[in-house]
Scaffold this motif. Structure first.
Motif, PDB file in Angstrom:
ATOM      1  N   GLU A   2       0.848  -1.190   0.000  1.00 10.19           N
ATOM      2  CA  GLU A   2       0.000   0.000   0.000  1.00 10.19           C
ATOM      3  C   GLU A   2       0.884   1.240   0.000  1.00 10.19           C
ATOM      4  OE1 GLU A   2      -3.572   2.211   2.361  1.00 10.19           O
ATOM      5  OE2 GLU A   2      -3.348   0.055   2.505  1.00 10.19           O
ATOM      6  N   LYS A   3       0.421   2.247  -0.710  1.00  7.48           N
ATOM      7  CA  LYS A   3       1.167   3.480  -0.852  1.00  7.48           C
ATOM      8  C   LYS A   3       0.220   4.643  -0.573  1.00  7.48           C
ATOM      9  CE  LYS A   3       4.394   5.501  -4.129  1.00  7.48           C
ATOM     10  NZ  LYS A   3       5.020   5.343  -5.438  1.00  7.48           N
ATOM     11  N   PRO A  15      -2.637  15.462 -10.562  1.00  7.47           N
ATOM     12  CA  PRO A  15      -3.092  14.395  -9.654  1.00  7.47           C
ATOM     13  C   PRO A  15      -3.427  13.086 -10.371  1.00  7.47           C
ATOM     14  CG  PRO A  15      -4.102  16.465  -9.054  1.00  7.47           C
ATOM     15  CD  PRO A  15      -3.419  16.681 -10.372  1.00  7.47           C
ATOM     16  N   LEU A  16      -4.058  13.180 -11.513  1.00 10.76           N
ATOM     17  CA  LEU A  16      -4.398  11.974 -12.261  1.00 10.76           C
ATOM     18  C   LEU A  16      -3.145  11.257 -12.738  1.00 10.76           C
ATOM     19  CD1 LEU A  16      -6.409  10.074 -13.589  1.00 10.76           C
ATOM     20  CD2 LEU A  16      -6.461  11.624 -15.547  1.00 10.76           C
ATOM     21  N   LEU A  17      -2.196  11.979 -13.274  1.00 11.53           N
ATOM     22  CA  LEU A  17      -0.976  11.360 -13.784  1.00 11.53           C
ATOM     23  C   LEU A  17      -0.160  10.719 -12.665  1.00 11.53           C
ATOM     24  CD1 LEU A  17       0.091  14.098 -16.346  1.00 11.53           C
ATOM     25  CD2 LEU A  17      -1.032  11.922 -16.814  1.00 11.53           C
ATOM     26  N   ARG A  18      -0.056  11.391 -11.534  1.00 11.28           N
ATOM     27  CA  ARG A  18       0.710  10.826 -10.410  1.00 11.28           C
ATOM     28  C   ARG A  18      -0.009   9.617  -9.805  1.00 11.28           C
ATOM     29  NH1 ARG A  18       3.680  15.881  -7.426  1.00 11.28           N
ATOM     30  NH2 ARG A  18       4.845  16.534  -9.270  1.00 11.28           N
ATOM     31  N   THR A  19      -1.336   9.656  -9.806  1.00 13.32           N
ATOM     32  CA  THR A  19      -2.099   8.504  -9.323  1.00 13.32           C
ATOM     33  C   THR A  19      -1.890   7.313 -10.248  1.00 13.32           C
ATOM     34  OG1 THR A  19      -3.760   9.914  -8.279  1.00 13.32           O
ATOM     35  CG2 THR A  19      -4.430   7.655  -8.809  1.00 13.32           C
ATOM     36  N   LEU A  23      -0.110   3.759  -9.165  1.00  9.12           N
ATOM     37  CA  LEU A  23      -0.824   2.483  -9.270  1.00  9.12           C
ATOM     38  C   LEU A  23      -0.085   1.470 -10.145  1.00  9.12           C
ATOM     39  CD1 LEU A  23      -4.474   3.772  -9.433  1.00  9.12           C
ATOM     40  CD2 LEU A  23      -3.542   2.208  -7.709  1.00  9.12           C
ATOM     41  N   SER A  24       0.864   1.942 -10.930  1.00  2.49           N
ATOM     42  CA  SER A  24       1.638   1.002 -11.739  1.00  2.49           C
ATOM     43  C   SER A  24       2.674   0.261 -10.894  1.00  2.49           C
ATOM     44  CB  SER A  24       2.311   1.723 -12.908  1.00  2.49           C
ATOM     45  OG  SER A  24       3.363   2.546 -12.440  1.00  2.49           O
ATOM     46  N   THR A  25       2.919   0.749  -9.667  1.00  2.00           N
ATOM     47  CA  THR A  25       3.935   0.132  -8.821  1.00  2.00           C
ATOM     48  C   THR A  25       3.380  -0.438  -7.513  1.00  2.00           C
ATOM     49  OG1 THR A  25       4.473   2.215  -7.727  1.00  2.00           O
ATOM     50  CG2 THR A  25       5.718   1.672  -9.725  1.00  2.00           C
ATOM     51  N   PHE A  56     -13.829   9.442   0.454  1.00  2.28           N
ATOM     52  CA  PHE A  56     -14.262   9.938   1.750  1.00  2.28           C
ATOM     53  C   PHE A  56     -14.129  11.449   1.760  1.00  2.28           C
ATOM     54  CE2 PHE A  56     -12.687   5.654   2.244  1.00  2.28           C
ATOM     55  CZ  PHE A  56     -13.739   5.054   2.905  1.00  2.28           C
ATOM     56  N   ASP A  57     -15.239  12.138   2.042  1.00  5.04           N
ATOM     57  CA  ASP A  57     -15.258  13.598   2.033  1.00  5.04           C
ATOM     58  C   ASP A  57     -14.708  14.161   3.328  1.00  5.04           C
ATOM     59  OD1 ASP A  57     -16.434  13.720  -0.475  1.00  5.04           O
ATOM     60  OD2 ASP A  57     -18.458  13.700   0.339  1.00  5.04           O
ATOM     61  N   GLY A  58     -13.920  15.207   3.166  1.00  3.04           N
ATOM     62  CA  GLY A  58     -13.441  15.973   4.300  1.00  3.04           C
ATOM     63  C   GLY A  58     -13.899  17.403   4.107  1.00  3.04           C
ATOM     64  N   THR A  59     -13.378  18.306   4.851  1.00  5.56           N
ATOM     65  CA  THR A  59     -13.723  19.716   4.705  1.00  5.56           C
ATOM     66  C   THR A  59     -12.846  20.316   3.621  1.00  5.56           C
ATOM     67  OG1 THR A  59     -14.247  19.800   7.047  1.00  5.56           O
ATOM     68  CG2 THR A  59     -13.959  21.907   5.923  1.00  5.56           C
ATOM     69  N   GLY A  60     -13.371  20.360   2.407  1.00 11.24           N
ATOM     70  CA  GLY A  60     -12.628  20.925   1.283  1.00 11.24           C
ATOM     71  C   GLY A  60     -11.565  20.017   0.709  1.00 11.24           C
ATOM     72  N   GLU A  61     -11.493  18.776   1.167  1.00  9.87           N
ATOM     73  CA  GLU A  61     -10.558  17.820   0.594  1.00  9.87           C
ATOM     74  C   GLU A  61     -11.133  16.410   0.695  1.00  9.87           C
ATOM     75  OE1 GLU A  61      -7.143  19.110   2.940  1.00  9.87           O
ATOM     76  OE2 GLU A  61      -7.372  17.337   4.164  1.00  9.87           O
ATOM     77  N   TRP A  62     -10.541  15.512  -0.060  1.00  6.03           N
ATOM     78  CA  TRP A  62     -11.039  14.147  -0.144  1.00  6.03           C
ATOM     79  C   TRP A  62      -9.902  13.155   0.023  1.00  6.03           C
ATOM     80  CZ3 TRP A  62     -12.273  18.144  -3.294  1.00  6.03           C
ATOM     81  CH2 TRP A  62     -13.613  18.575  -3.262  1.00  6.03           C
ATOM     82  N   THR A  63     -10.265  12.001   0.546  1.00 12.01           N
ATOM     83  CA  THR A  63      -9.339  10.872   0.635  1.00 12.01           C
ATOM     84  C   THR A  63      -9.904   9.766  -0.239  1.00 12.01           C
ATOM     85  OG1 THR A  63      -8.757  11.452   2.912  1.00 12.01           O
ATOM     86  CG2 THR A  63      -8.248   9.205   2.178  1.00 12.01           C
ATOM     87  N   LEU A  64      -9.103   9.324  -1.195  1.00 12.03           N
ATOM     88  CA  LEU A  64      -9.503   8.257  -2.101  1.00 12.03           C
ATOM     89  C   LEU A  64      -8.696   7.016  -1.755  1.00 12.03           C
ATOM     90  CD1 LEU A  64      -9.449  10.187  -5.495  1.00 12.03           C
ATOM     91  CD2 LEU A  64     -11.369   9.880  -3.955  1.00 12.03           C
ATOM     92  N   HIS A  65      -9.370   5.888  -1.640  1.00 17.60           N
ATOM     93  CA  HIS A  65      -8.711   4.600  -1.459  1.00 17.60           C
ATOM     94  C   HIS A  65      -8.971   3.810  -2.735  1.00 17.60           C
ATOM     95  CE1 HIS A  65      -7.750   5.242   2.730  1.00 17.60           C
ATOM     96  NE2 HIS A  65      -9.000   5.618   2.939  1.00 17.60           N
ATOM     97  N   ILE A  66      -7.902   3.444  -3.420  1.00 14.31           N
ATOM     98  CA  ILE A  66      -8.003   2.739  -4.693  1.00 14.31           C
ATOM     99  C   ILE A  66      -7.240   1.429  -4.561  1.00 14.31           C
ATOM    100  CG2 ILE A  66      -7.557   2.829  -7.174  1.00 14.31           C
ATOM    101  CD1 ILE A  66      -7.406   5.940  -6.794  1.00 14.31           C
ATOM    102  N   SER A  67      -7.861   0.354  -5.009  1.00  9.57           N
ATOM    103  CA  SER A  67      -7.170  -0.937  -5.008  1.00  9.57           C
ATOM    104  C   SER A  67      -7.467  -1.670  -6.302  1.00  9.57           C
ATOM    105  CB  SER A  67      -7.580  -1.776  -3.804  1.00  9.57           C
ATOM    106  OG  SER A  67      -8.970  -1.972  -3.792  1.00  9.57           O
ATOM    107  N   LYS A  68      -6.497  -2.466  -6.703  1.00 10.44           N
ATOM    108  CA  LYS A  68      -6.625  -3.237  -7.948  1.00 10.44           C
ATOM    109  C   LYS A  68      -7.456  -4.467  -7.704  1.00 10.44           C
ATOM    110  CE  LYS A  68      -2.328  -1.724 -10.008  1.00 10.44           C
ATOM    111  NZ  LYS A  68      -1.042  -2.121 -10.542  1.00 10.44           N
TER     112      LYS A  68
END
Length: 68
Positions: A2-3, A15-19, A23-25, A56-68
């Motif tokens: 996990e990263k 953000p999309l490119l870095r994500t 995910l490639s690693t 997951f919504d925060g105050t003006g920011e979000w946390t995304l959990h992505i798994s393959k």
């Protein structure tokens, strides 16, 4: 493996490119973002790759959990 990456303060397409690159690693990724467009683009990308994504919504920011 996990990263976690913090992409708050970045505008699309960074953000999309870095994500995508992260995910490639790894099989599981937590992404911190604060741009609504980045959230939508990352969630669309995850769906297009058949990855599981939770937002997951925060105050003006979000946390995304992505798994393959």
């Amino acid at each position: 493996m996990e990263k976690k990456i913090d992409l708050r303060g970045y505008s699309c397409p960074i953000p999309l490119l870095r994500t995508r690159d992260a995910l490639s690693t790894c099989d599981s990724l937590t992404v911190l973002i604060d741009e609504p467009a980045a959230r939508e683009n990352i969630l669309k990308y995850a769906a297009s790759q058949n990855f599981k994504a939770e937002c997951f919504d925060g105050t003006g920011e979000w946390t995304l959990h992505i798994s393959k």
